[in-house]
Design a protein around this motif. Structure first.
Motif, PDB file in Angstrom:
ATOM      1  N   GLY A 234     -87.217 -25.043  -8.003  1.00  0.00           N
ATOM      2  CA  GLY A 234     -87.395 -24.315  -7.247  1.00  0.00           C
ATOM      3  C   GLY A 234     -86.135 -23.374  -5.804  1.00  0.00           C
ATOM      4  N   SER A 235     -84.956 -24.490  -6.072  1.00  0.00           N
ATOM      5  CA  SER A 235     -84.811 -24.352  -4.318  1.00  0.00           C
ATOM      6  C   SER A 235     -83.148 -23.326  -4.768  1.00  0.00           C
ATOM      7  CB  SER A 235     -84.075 -25.420  -4.192  1.00  0.00           C
ATOM      8  OG  SER A 235     -82.892 -25.951  -5.675  1.00  0.00           O
ATOM      9  N   THR A 236     -83.145 -23.174  -6.372  1.00  0.00           N
ATOM     10  CA  THR A 236     -82.105 -22.104  -6.462  1.00  0.00           C
ATOM     11  C   THR A 236     -83.015 -20.608  -6.518  1.00  0.00           C
ATOM     12  OG1 THR A 236     -81.383 -23.232  -8.388  1.00  0.00           O
ATOM     13  CG2 THR A 236     -81.153 -21.037  -8.558  1.00  0.00           C
ATOM     14  N   SER A 237     -84.532 -20.515  -7.057  1.00  0.00           N
ATOM     15  CA  SER A 237     -84.748 -19.390  -6.252  1.00  0.00           C
ATOM     16  C   SER A 237     -84.717 -18.881  -4.788  1.00  0.00           C
ATOM     17  CB  SER A 237     -86.517 -19.474  -7.096  1.00  0.00           C
ATOM     18  OG  SER A 237     -87.271 -20.522  -5.917  1.00  0.00           O
ATOM     19  N   VAL A 238     -85.154 -19.904  -3.719  1.00  0.00           N
ATOM     20  CA  VAL A 238     -85.018 -19.187  -2.304  1.00  0.00           C
ATOM     21  C   VAL A 238     -83.910 -19.286  -2.621  1.00  0.00           C
ATOM     22  CG1 VAL A 238     -85.130 -20.233  -0.577  1.00  0.00           C
ATOM     23  CG2 VAL A 238     -87.488 -21.281  -1.990  1.00  0.00           C
ATOM     24  N   PHE A 239     -82.800 -19.551  -2.640  1.00  0.00           N
ATOM     25  CA  PHE A 239     -81.779 -19.005  -2.366  1.00  0.00           C
ATOM     26  C   PHE A 239     -81.500 -17.450  -2.438  1.00  0.00           C
ATOM     27  CE2 PHE A 239     -77.360 -18.811  -4.156  1.00  0.00           C
ATOM     28  CZ  PHE A 239     -75.885 -18.373  -2.573  1.00  0.00           C
ATOM     29  N   ALA A 240     -81.534 -17.421  -3.955  1.00  0.00           N
ATOM     30  CA  ALA A 240     -82.026 -15.849  -5.163  1.00  0.00           C
ATOM     31  C   ALA A 240     -82.317 -14.777  -4.052  1.00  0.00           C
ATOM     32  CB  ALA A 240     -82.114 -16.282  -6.465  1.00  0.00           C
ATOM     33  N   VAL A 241     -83.668 -15.453  -3.872  1.00  0.00           N
ATOM     34  CA  VAL A 241     -84.342 -14.916  -2.805  1.00  0.00           C
ATOM     35  C   VAL A 241     -83.994 -14.151  -1.549  1.00  0.00           C
ATOM     36  CG1 VAL A 241     -86.650 -14.218  -1.954  1.00  0.00           C
ATOM     37  CG2 VAL A 241     -86.388 -14.405  -4.269  1.00  0.00           C
ATOM     38  N   CYS A 242     -82.918 -14.817  -0.863  1.00  0.00           N
ATOM     39  CA  CYS A 242     -82.395 -14.845   0.376  1.00  0.00           C
ATOM     40  C   CYS A 242     -81.207 -13.798  -0.160  1.00  0.00           C
ATOM     41  CB  CYS A 242     -81.982 -16.137   0.813  1.00  0.00           C
ATOM     42  SG  CYS A 242     -83.621 -17.649   1.591  1.00  0.00           S
ATOM     43  N   VAL A 243     -80.044 -14.297  -1.061  1.00  0.00           N
ATOM     44  CA  VAL A 243     -78.853 -13.742  -1.408  1.00  0.00           C
ATOM     45  C   VAL A 243     -79.152 -11.834  -2.022  1.00  0.00           C
ATOM     46  CG1 VAL A 243     -77.380 -13.263  -3.162  1.00  0.00           C
ATOM     47  CG2 VAL A 243     -77.661 -15.457  -2.223  1.00  0.00           C
ATOM     48  N   VAL A 244     -80.804 -11.974  -2.027  1.00  0.00           N
ATOM     49  CA  VAL A 244     -81.201 -10.378  -2.493  1.00  0.00           C
ATOM     50  C   VAL A 244     -80.732  -9.757  -1.729  1.00  0.00           C
ATOM     51  CG1 VAL A 244     -83.046  -9.441  -4.147  1.00  0.00           C
ATOM     52  CG2 VAL A 244     -81.773 -10.520  -5.494  1.00  0.00           C
ATOM     53  N   SER A 245     -82.067 -10.184  -0.609  1.00  0.00           N
ATOM     54  CA  SER A 245     -82.635  -9.564   0.746  1.00  0.00           C
ATOM     55  C   SER A 245     -81.448  -9.260   1.352  1.00  0.00           C
ATOM     56  CB  SER A 245     -83.266 -10.930   1.419  1.00  0.00           C
ATOM     57  OG  SER A 245     -84.335 -10.995   0.774  1.00  0.00           O
ATOM     58  N   VAL A 246     -80.287  -9.595   1.170  1.00  0.00           N
ATOM     59  CA  VAL A 246     -79.757  -9.571   2.335  1.00  0.00           C
ATOM     60  C   VAL A 246     -78.436  -8.378   1.117  1.00  0.00           C
ATOM     61  CG1 VAL A 246     -76.702 -10.517   2.895  1.00  0.00           C
ATOM     62  CG2 VAL A 246     -78.635 -11.562   2.683  1.00  0.00           C
ATOM     63  N   LEU A 247     -78.359  -8.833   0.320  1.00  0.00           N
ATOM     64  CA  LEU A 247     -77.716  -7.785  -0.813  1.00  0.00           C
ATOM     65  C   LEU A 247     -78.624  -6.230  -0.717  1.00  0.00           C
ATOM     66  CD1 LEU A 247     -76.088  -9.266  -3.769  1.00  0.00           C
ATOM     67  CD2 LEU A 247     -75.569  -8.652  -1.538  1.00  0.00           C
ATOM     68  N   MET A 248     -80.004  -6.235  -0.903  1.00  0.00           N
ATOM     69  CA  MET A 248     -80.733  -4.814  -0.352  1.00  0.00           C
ATOM     70  C   MET A 248     -80.595  -4.315   1.003  1.00  0.00           C
ATOM     71  SD  MET A 248     -82.068  -4.293  -2.618  1.00  0.00           S
ATOM     72  CE  MET A 248     -83.819  -3.259  -2.849  1.00  0.00           C
ATOM     73  N   LEU A 249     -80.787  -5.459   2.235  1.00  0.00           N
ATOM     74  CA  LEU A 249     -80.267  -4.669   3.428  1.00  0.00           C
ATOM     75  C   LEU A 249     -78.472  -3.876   3.613  1.00  0.00           C
ATOM     76  CD1 LEU A 249     -81.140  -4.374   6.281  1.00  0.00           C
ATOM     77  CD2 LEU A 249     -80.589  -7.154   7.085  1.00  0.00           C
ATOM     78  N   LEU A 250     -77.837  -4.804   3.605  1.00  0.00           N
ATOM     79  CA  LEU A 250     -76.666  -4.328   2.660  1.00  0.00           C
ATOM     80  C   LEU A 250     -76.549  -3.463   2.278  1.00  0.00           C
ATOM     81  CD1 LEU A 250     -74.165  -7.306   2.362  1.00  0.00           C
ATOM     82  CD2 LEU A 250     -74.451  -5.675   4.553  1.00  0.00           C
ATOM     83  N   ALA A 251     -77.337  -2.836   1.425  1.00  0.00           N
ATOM     84  CA  ALA A 251     -77.271  -1.876   0.356  1.00  0.00           C
ATOM     85  C   ALA A 251     -77.868  -0.137   1.429  1.00  0.00           C
ATOM     86  CB  ALA A 251     -77.833  -2.106  -1.273  1.00  0.00           C
ATOM     87  N   GLY A 252     -78.488  -0.784   2.045  1.00  0.00           N
ATOM     88  CA  GLY A 252     -79.435   0.070   2.615  1.00  0.00           C
ATOM     89  C   GLY A 252     -78.786   0.649   3.885  1.00  0.00           C
ATOM     90  N   LEU A 253     -77.969  -0.406   4.554  1.00  0.00           N
ATOM     91  CA  LEU A 253     -76.859  -0.182   5.528  1.00  0.00           C
ATOM     92  C   LEU A 253     -75.916   1.046   5.077  1.00  0.00           C
ATOM     93  CD1 LEU A 253     -76.518  -3.852   7.616  1.00  0.00           C
ATOM     94  CD2 LEU A 253     -78.031  -1.215   8.389  1.00  0.00           C
ATOM     95  N   CYS A 254     -75.624   0.724   3.860  1.00  0.00           N
ATOM     96  CA  CYS A 254     -74.302   1.640   3.384  1.00  0.00           C
ATOM     97  C   CYS A 254     -75.195   3.251   2.982  1.00  0.00           C
ATOM     98  CB  CYS A 254     -73.823   1.122   2.355  1.00  0.00           C
ATOM     99  SG  CYS A 254     -72.483  -0.904   2.087  1.00  0.00           S
ATOM    100  N   ILE A 255     -75.801   2.917   2.380  1.00  0.00           N
ATOM    101  CA  ILE A 255     -76.881   4.045   1.724  1.00  0.00           C
ATOM    102  C   ILE A 255     -77.008   4.929   2.982  1.00  0.00           C
ATOM    103  CG2 ILE A 255     -78.461   5.515   0.795  1.00  0.00           C
ATOM    104  CD1 ILE A 255     -78.051   3.276  -1.698  1.00  0.00           C
ATOM    105  N   ASP A 256     -77.759   4.912   3.978  1.00  0.00           N
ATOM    106  CA  ASP A 256     -77.933   4.888   5.026  1.00  0.00           C
ATOM    107  C   ASP A 256     -77.677   5.305   6.233  1.00  0.00           C
ATOM    108  OD1 ASP A 256     -81.262   5.174   3.443  1.00  0.00           O
ATOM    109  OD2 ASP A 256     -81.289   3.571   4.501  1.00  0.00           O
ATOM    110  N   GLY A 257     -76.417   4.250   6.229  1.00  0.00           N
ATOM    111  CA  GLY A 257     -75.824   4.595   7.430  1.00  0.00           C
ATOM    112  C   GLY A 257     -74.593   6.263   6.604  1.00  0.00           C
ATOM    113  N   GLY A 258     -74.645   6.297   6.071  1.00  0.00           N
ATOM    114  CA  GLY A 258     -73.635   7.574   5.304  1.00  0.00           C
ATOM    115  C   GLY A 258     -74.830   8.778   5.627  1.00  0.00           C
TER     116      GLY A 258
END
Length: 137
Positions: free
Chosen positions: A7-31
């Motif tokens: 289960g340690s990989t799934s927690v890491f994956a959730v964290c990475v996906v969350s950060v990537l979604m936030l960055l995508a939101g900043l790029c899309i909404d920032g534009g």
């Protein structure tokens, strides 16, 4: 030993996906916010220019000096804002000082991705100004 690492990989994956979604939101909404700010700035500047064209013709004919007609300038700027439709003419502030017309416009730009984290709009305030000038006399 292997049972402790399940289960340690799934927690890491959730964290990475969350950060990537936030960055995508900043790029899309920032534009989107930058585009809305640029459009609103252009409208405020063009409204100020429309107002700065309202000069007192009698003053030019008598003294060759450009004198702004404040009431007509404010009306022309508000009319321009109403015609373009993007800027809320009711919430815009049009002021005159001397031969300068200043338009302050505000709007709320909606967000798409950032609304998932609670940021549904971004408030934008811009200022555009223009000065009445004479051409070649």
């Amino acid at each position: 030993m292997r049972a402790r690492q399940v289960g340690s990989t799934s927690v890491f994956a959730v964290c990475v996906v969350s950060v990537l979604m936030l960055l995508a939101g900043l790029c899309i909404d920032g534009g989107r916010v930058l585009n809305a700010r640029t459009t609103l700035t252009d409208e405020a500047e063009q409204a100020a220019r429309a107002g700065a064209q309202e000069v007192q013709i009698g003053g030019i004919r008598r003294t060759n000096e450009v004198v702004l007609d404040p009431a007509a300038a404010r009306a022309a700027a508000r009319e321009y804002l109403g015609a373009v439709g993007d800027a809320d003419a009711a919430s815009a502030t049009v002021t005159t000082a001397g031969n300068t017309v200043t338009v302050t416009a505000e709007t709320d730009a909606p967000t798409f991705m950032l609304s998932l984290v609670g940021v549904s709009t971004v408030h934008i305030t811009v200022v555009g100004s223009a000065q009445a000038e004479s051409g070649i006399i």
